[in-house]
Write a protein that holds these residues in place. Structure first.
Motif, PDB file in Angstrom:
ATOM      1  N   VAL A   1     -55.432 -46.165  70.156  1.00  0.00           N
ATOM      2  CA  VAL A   1     -56.116 -45.761  68.926  1.00  0.00           C
ATOM      3  C   VAL A   1     -55.073 -45.097  68.051  1.00  0.00           C
ATOM      4  N   VAL A   2     -54.948 -45.598  66.819  1.00  0.00           N
ATOM      5  CA  VAL A   2     -53.921 -45.097  65.904  1.00  0.00           C
ATOM      6  C   VAL A   2     -54.496 -44.905  64.511  1.00  0.00           C
ATOM      7  N   GLY A   3     -53.900 -43.989  63.781  1.00  0.00           N
ATOM      8  CA  GLY A   3     -54.266 -43.814  62.390  1.00  0.00           C
ATOM      9  C   GLY A   3     -53.733 -44.985  61.588  1.00  0.00           C
ATOM     10  N   GLY A   4     -54.515 -45.478  60.647  1.00  0.00           N
ATOM     11  CA  GLY A   4     -54.071 -46.587  59.814  1.00  0.00           C
ATOM     12  C   GLY A   4     -55.056 -47.731  59.841  1.00  0.00           C
ATOM     13  N   GLU A   5     -54.766 -48.707  59.024  1.00  0.00           N
ATOM     14  CA  GLU A   5     -55.639 -49.860  58.889  1.00  0.00           C
ATOM     15  C   GLU A   5     -55.340 -50.909  59.951  1.00  0.00           C
ATOM     16  N   PHE A   6     -56.048 -52.018  59.868  1.00  0.00           N
ATOM     17  CA  PHE A   6     -55.948 -53.116  60.831  1.00  0.00           C
ATOM     18  C   PHE A   6     -54.507 -53.511  61.113  1.00  0.00           C
ATOM     19  N   SER A   7     -53.694 -53.620  60.069  1.00  0.00           N
ATOM     20  CA  SER A   7     -52.316 -54.091  60.242  1.00  0.00           C
ATOM     21  C   SER A   7     -51.494 -53.156  61.136  1.00  0.00           C
ATOM     22  N   THR A   8     -51.824 -51.872  61.141  1.00  0.00           N
ATOM     23  CA  THR A   8     -51.091 -50.918  61.993  1.00  0.00           C
ATOM     24  C   THR A   8     -51.308 -51.245  63.466  1.00  0.00           C
ATOM     25  N   ALA A   9     -52.572 -51.399  63.855  1.00  0.00           N
ATOM     26  CA  ALA A   9     -52.879 -51.707  65.254  1.00  0.00           C
ATOM     27  C   ALA A   9     -52.394 -53.104  65.624  1.00  0.00           C
ATOM     28  N   LYS A  10     -52.487 -54.056  64.700  1.00  0.00           N
ATOM     29  CA  LYS A  10     -51.997 -55.411  64.967  1.00  0.00           C
ATOM     30  C   LYS A  10     -50.498 -55.384  65.230  1.00  0.00           C
ATOM     31  N   GLY A  11     -49.752 -54.616  64.437  1.00  0.00           N
ATOM     32  CA  GLY A  11     -48.309 -54.504  64.648  1.00  0.00           C
ATOM     33  C   GLY A  11     -47.976 -53.914  66.004  1.00  0.00           C
ATOM     34  N   LEU A  12     -48.714 -52.885  66.411  1.00  0.00           N
ATOM     35  CA  LEU A  12     -48.476 -52.289  67.737  1.00  0.00           C
ATOM     36  C   LEU A  12     -48.832 -53.274  68.846  1.00  0.00           C
ATOM     37  N   CYS A  13     -49.921 -53.998  68.656  1.00  0.00           N
ATOM     38  CA  CYS A  13     -50.329 -54.998  69.640  1.00  0.00           C
ATOM     39  C   CYS A  13     -49.239 -56.067  69.779  1.00  0.00           C
ATOM     40  N   ASP A  14     -48.723 -56.540  68.651  1.00  0.00           N
ATOM     41  CA  ASP A  14     -47.624 -57.520  68.677  1.00  0.00           C
ATOM     42  C   ASP A  14     -46.409 -56.964  69.410  1.00  0.00           C
ATOM     43  N   ALA A  15     -46.076 -55.693  69.150  1.00  0.00           N
ATOM     44  CA  ALA A  15     -44.913 -55.070  69.787  1.00  0.00           C
ATOM     45  C   ALA A  15     -45.102 -54.970  71.297  1.00  0.00           C
ATOM     46  N   VAL A  16     -46.298 -54.609  71.740  1.00  0.00           N
ATOM     47  CA  VAL A  16     -46.564 -54.511  73.178  1.00  0.00           C
ATOM     48  C   VAL A  16     -46.447 -55.888  73.817  1.00  0.00           C
ATOM     49  N   LEU A  17     -47.045 -56.898  73.194  1.00  0.00           N
ATOM     50  CA  LEU A  17     -46.970 -58.251  73.746  1.00  0.00           C
ATOM     51  C   LEU A  17     -45.535 -58.759  73.797  1.00  0.00           C
ATOM     52  N   GLU A  18     -44.772 -58.485  72.766  1.00  0.00           N
ATOM     53  CA  GLU A  18     -43.366 -58.896  72.760  1.00  0.00           C
ATOM     54  C   GLU A  18     -42.585 -58.143  73.836  1.00  0.00           C
ATOM     55  N   GLY A  19     -42.859 -56.851  73.991  1.00  0.00           N
ATOM     56  CA  GLY A  19     -42.198 -56.057  75.017  1.00  0.00           C
ATOM     57  C   GLY A  19     -42.514 -56.519  76.423  1.00  0.00           C
ATOM     58  N   LEU A  20     -43.681 -57.133  76.599  1.00  0.00           N
ATOM     59  CA  LEU A  20     -44.063 -57.667  77.910  1.00  0.00           C
ATOM     60  C   LEU A  20     -43.504 -59.061  78.150  1.00  0.00           C
ATOM     61  N   GLY A  21     -42.829 -59.612  77.150  1.00  0.00           N
ATOM     62  CA  GLY A  21     -42.228 -60.933  77.312  1.00  0.00           C
ATOM     63  C   GLY A  21     -43.161 -62.070  76.980  1.00  0.00           C
ATOM     64  N   VAL A  22     -44.241 -61.807  76.258  1.00  0.00           N
ATOM     65  CA  VAL A  22     -45.194 -62.853  75.904  1.00  0.00           C
ATOM     66  C   VAL A  22     -44.745 -63.476  74.583  1.00  0.00           C
ATOM     67  N   SER A  23     -43.697 -64.228  74.663  1.00  0.00           N
ATOM     68  CA  SER A  23     -43.186 -64.970  73.514  1.00  0.00           C
ATOM     69  C   SER A  23     -42.225 -66.008  74.050  1.00  0.00           C
ATOM     70  N   GLY A  24     -41.985 -67.014  73.279  1.00  0.00           N
ATOM     71  CA  GLY A  24     -41.002 -68.002  73.706  1.00  0.00           C
ATOM     72  C   GLY A  24     -41.612 -69.348  74.003  1.00  0.00           C
ATOM     73  N   ALA A  25     -40.848 -70.149  74.706  1.00  0.00           N
ATOM     74  CA  ALA A  25     -41.224 -71.535  74.960  1.00  0.00           C
ATOM     75  C   ALA A  25     -42.535 -71.643  75.724  1.00  0.00           C
ATOM     76  N   GLY A  26     -43.387 -72.508  75.230  1.00  0.00           N
ATOM     77  CA  GLY A  26     -44.638 -72.779  75.921  1.00  0.00           C
ATOM     78  C   GLY A  26     -45.730 -71.753  75.703  1.00  0.00           C
ATOM     79  N   LEU A  27     -45.473 -70.708  74.945  1.00  0.00           N
ATOM     80  CA  LEU A  27     -46.468 -69.666  74.702  1.00  0.00           C
ATOM     81  C   LEU A  27     -46.756 -69.569  73.212  1.00  0.00           C
ATOM     82  N   ARG A  28     -48.028 -69.509  72.852  1.00  0.00           N
ATOM     83  CA  ARG A  28     -48.419 -69.360  71.461  1.00  0.00           C
ATOM     84  C   ARG A  28     -49.513 -68.309  71.357  1.00  0.00           C
ATOM     85  N   LEU A  29     -49.310 -67.341  70.479  1.00  0.00           N
ATOM     86  CA  LEU A  29     -50.320 -66.327  70.209  1.00  0.00           C
ATOM     87  C   LEU A  29     -50.978 -66.638  68.875  1.00  0.00           C
ATOM     88  N   SER A  30     -52.280 -66.445  68.811  1.00  0.00           N
ATOM     89  CA  SER A  30     -52.988 -66.604  67.544  1.00  0.00           C
ATOM     90  C   SER A  30     -54.066 -65.535  67.464  1.00  0.00           C
TER      91      SER A  30
END
Length: 189
Positions: A68-97
């Motif tokens: 839970v963070v202060g800010g609008e939708f884009s703030t939490a979306k950015g953190l979510c993207d950062a966590v997923l990237e930090g976990l290695g969920v990016s690259g060949a054969g993987l697509r996030l939408s």
């Protein structure tokens, strides 16, 4: 009951989501003067096991990350993207939408489910993210805007391990407050 201490109120139930307790904790921080408390938690959730649209068997116990963070939708979306990237969920054969979703406690039109597609598998929801609705913020005593996200770590267990170099923390960490006290010279400490 009203006489139950806040720390244990609701502790007799298994949580299906971390978002409500994080919003409650943020409300407690606001009541104590901490308007900018960004919070996260890693814990198990308890969900009914679904099979062909009917509940089947015992509950699932996925490991969840909630924030839970202060800010609008884009703030939490950015953190979510950062966590997923930090976990290695990016690259060949993987697509996030991101797909729009209506889900409490999020504001209508300000929430999405994060879908992960892997080669040879159907898309599955790995997270939800959104801006908390004003009615929900009011119930928890949280001024807005506030956003939240919740990720299911059990659905990300396939992610490849990432090796990172160890970094020594700074000897001079950043400060939020500097308190200086003026006292009489006769005060020993």
């Amino acid at each position: 009951p009203a006489s139950t201490p806040p720390l244990v109120r609701g502790a007799d139930r298994l949580r299906r989501s971390l978002r409500p307790s994080l919003l409650e904790a943020r409300g407690g921080n606001v009541a104590g003067g901490g308007d900018d408390a960004d919070l996260f938690e890693i814990a198990h959730g308890y969900l009914a096991r679904i099979d062909d649209g009917t509940a089947a068997g015992p509950v699932e116990e996925p490991l969840l990350v909630g924030l839970v963070v202060g800010g609008e939708f884009s703030t939490a979306k950015g953190l979510c993207d950062a966590v997923l990237e930090g976990l290695g969920v990016s690259g060949a054969g993987l697509r996030l939408s991101y797909r729009a979703i209506d889900l409490a406690p999020f504001a209508r039109g300000r929430a999405a489910e994060v879908m992960l597609e892997r080669d040879g598998r159907s898309a599955e929801r790995v997270a939800v993210v959104g801006e908390v609705a004003s009615a929900s913020r009011g119930r928890f005593g949280v001024p807005g805007p506030v956003s939240a996200a919740e990720l299911r770590l059990d659905r990300l267990a396939f992610a490849p391990p990432i090796s990172r170099p160890l970094v020594t923390p700074s000897d001079y960490p950043a400060m939020q407050r500097d308190v200086n006290l003026v006292v009489d010279e006769t005060v020993p400490w």
